[in-house]
Design a protein around this motif. Structure first.
Motif, PDB file in Angstrom:
ATOM      1  N   ALA A 102       0.833  -1.205   0.000  1.00 19.54           N
ATOM      2  CA  ALA A 102       0.000   0.000   0.000  1.00 19.54           C
ATOM      3  C   ALA A 102       0.869   1.258   0.000  1.00 19.54           C
ATOM      4  N   ARG A 103       1.961   1.251   0.762  1.00 18.79           N
ATOM      5  CA  ARG A 103       2.882   2.395   0.755  1.00 18.79           C
ATOM      6  C   ARG A 103       3.579   2.530  -0.584  1.00 18.79           C
ATOM      7  N   ARG A 104       3.959   1.405  -1.155  1.00 20.06           N
ATOM      8  CA  ARG A 104       4.654   1.416  -2.441  1.00 20.06           C
ATOM      9  C   ARG A 104       3.757   1.953  -3.547  1.00 20.06           C
ATOM     10  N   ASP A 105       2.454   1.709  -3.449  1.00 15.67           N
ATOM     11  CA  ASP A 105       1.516   2.193  -4.461  1.00 15.67           C
ATOM     12  C   ASP A 105       1.413   3.707  -4.478  1.00 15.67           C
ATOM     13  N   ARG A 106       1.830   4.360  -3.414  1.00 16.47           N
ATOM     14  CA  ARG A 106       1.770   5.822  -3.378  1.00 16.47           C
ATOM     15  C   ARG A 106       3.002   6.477  -3.987  1.00 16.47           C
ATOM     16  N   LEU A 107       3.970   5.684  -4.432  1.00 15.62           N
ATOM     17  CA  LEU A 107       5.131   6.230  -5.125  1.00 15.62           C
ATOM     18  C   LEU A 107       4.736   6.686  -6.522  1.00 15.62           C
ATOM     19  N   ALA A 108       5.337   7.768  -6.974  1.00 18.33           N
ATOM     20  CA  ALA A 108       5.081   8.241  -8.339  1.00 18.33           C
ATOM     21  C   ALA A 108       6.243   9.104  -8.797  1.00 18.33           C
ATOM     22  N   GLN A 109       6.516   9.037 -10.074  1.00 19.49           N
ATOM     23  CA  GLN A 109       7.546   9.852 -10.686  1.00 19.49           C
ATOM     24  C   GLN A 109       6.966  10.373 -11.998  1.00 19.49           C
ATOM     25  N   ALA A 110       6.852  11.693 -12.111  1.00 19.97           N
ATOM     26  CA  ALA A 110       6.316  12.306 -13.328  1.00 19.97           C
ATOM     27  C   ALA A 110       7.476  12.903 -14.111  1.00 19.97           C
ATOM     28  N   ILE A 111       7.619  12.497 -15.362  1.00 16.69           N
ATOM     29  CA  ILE A 111       8.696  12.975 -16.227  1.00 16.69           C
ATOM     30  C   ILE A 111       8.056  13.742 -17.383  1.00 16.69           C
ATOM     31  N   THR A 112       8.442  14.986 -17.543  1.00 15.79           N
ATOM     32  CA  THR A 112       7.943  15.818 -18.633  1.00 15.79           C
ATOM     33  C   THR A 112       9.142  16.399 -19.362  1.00 15.79           C
TER      34      THR A 112
ATOM     35  N   THR B 291       9.167  13.824  -8.195  1.00 17.77           N
ATOM     36  CA  THR B 291       9.146  12.571  -7.451  1.00 17.77           C
ATOM     37  C   THR B 291       8.313  12.763  -6.188  1.00 17.77           C
ATOM     38  N   GLN B 292       7.368  11.839  -5.968  1.00 18.79           N
ATOM     39  CA  GLN B 292       6.541  11.859  -4.771  1.00 18.79           C
ATOM     40  C   GLN B 292       6.539  10.471  -4.155  1.00 18.79           C
ATOM     41  N   GLY B 293       6.507  10.444  -2.843  1.00 18.85           N
ATOM     42  CA  GLY B 293       6.457   9.167  -2.156  1.00 18.85           C
ATOM     43  C   GLY B 293       5.861   9.342  -0.782  1.00 18.85           C
ATOM     44  N   PRO B 294       5.488   8.246  -0.145  1.00 18.22           N
ATOM     45  CA  PRO B 294       4.919   8.344   1.198  1.00 18.22           C
ATOM     46  C   PRO B 294       5.966   8.833   2.195  1.00 18.22           C
TER      47      PRO B 294
ATOM     48  N   GLU C 230      18.048   8.087 -10.703  1.00 14.55           N
ATOM     49  CA  GLU C 230      17.501   6.840 -11.219  1.00 14.55           C
ATOM     50  C   GLU C 230      15.997   7.014 -11.425  1.00 14.55           C
ATOM     51  N   LEU C 231      15.539   6.616 -12.583  1.00 12.32           N
ATOM     52  CA  LEU C 231      14.123   6.716 -12.923  1.00 12.32           C
ATOM     53  C   LEU C 231      13.458   5.347 -12.779  1.00 12.32           C
ATOM     54  N   GLY C 232      12.251   5.342 -12.237  1.00  7.05           N
ATOM     55  CA  GLY C 232      11.439   4.136 -12.196  1.00  7.05           C
ATOM     56  C   GLY C 232      12.062   2.967 -11.471  1.00  7.05           C
ATOM     57  N   THR C 233      12.605   3.195 -10.299  1.00  8.86           N
ATOM     58  CA  THR C 233      13.218   2.089  -9.548  1.00  8.86           C
ATOM     59  C   THR C 233      12.212   1.002  -9.229  1.00  8.86           C
ATOM     60  N   PHE C 234      10.952   1.351  -9.165  1.00 13.01           N
ATOM     61  CA  PHE C 234       9.887   0.430  -8.778  1.00 13.01           C
ATOM     62  C   PHE C 234       9.234  -0.269  -9.967  1.00 13.01           C
TER      63      PHE C 234
END
Length: 159
Positions: free
Chosen positions: A69-79, A89-92, A131-135
């Motif tokens: 559930a914590r991992r699902d809140r990770l996000a990385q937006a690349i524009t 980069t956002q994370g819990p 590093e991008l998209g570690t997850f």
């Protein structure tokens, strides 16, 4: 107020895959309880060890579910714009981080395994490396790296 009508060359929001691994674990735990219950009734000596093992399994599944559930809140937006690259980069439990890079100065570095599949994606500008998209899964990393690499080359040519 100035309104911009340009669109980015590339935009993606990376999130962890949402598979049914935790749900499958809970289903498996339920089935194990149903199958094991007759044995606990038939053989009374197994009641205490059986319940102890089942309790440990429930505890482990609970911890696993909380981590997912914590991992699902990770996000990385690349524009990627013609003149800059933005990485949010956002994370819990952490603040939202915004990094801006120059596409002409940024280099894409891929780490590959023995089968030539992408296992890590790095962006390097000077001595900084991100590093991008570690997850992400290996398949997702490969397809993202392919699309992002083409967009980064396009941004360099446009400059």
């Amino acid at each position: 107020m100035q309104v911009t009508t340009t669109s980015p060359l590339f935009a993606a929001t990376l999130r962890p895959d949402r598979s049914l691994r935790a749900a499958g674990g809970w289903i498996g735990l339920g089935i194990a309880g149903l199958v094991g219950a007759p044995f606990l009734v038939a053989i009374p000596e197994f009641v205490l060890p059986g319940l102890l093992a089942y309790s440990l399994a429930i505890g482990a599944m609970s911890v696993f579910s909380v981590r997912l559930a914590r991992r699902d809140r990770l996000a990385q937006a690349i524009t990627l714009w013609p003149d800059q690259l933005e990485i949010v980069t956002q994370g819990p439990g952490q603040e939202r981080q915004l990094r801006r890079l120059d596409p002409n100065q940024t280099r894409l570095r891929l780490v590959r395994n023995d089968n030539e599949r992408t296992t890590a994606i790095f962006l390097r500008q000077g001595t900084d490396e991100i590093e991008l998209g570690t997850f992400l899964s290996i398949e997702d990393k490969s397809s993202f790296a392919r699309a992002f690499g083409a967009a980064l080359r396009k941004a360099r040519r446009a400059a």
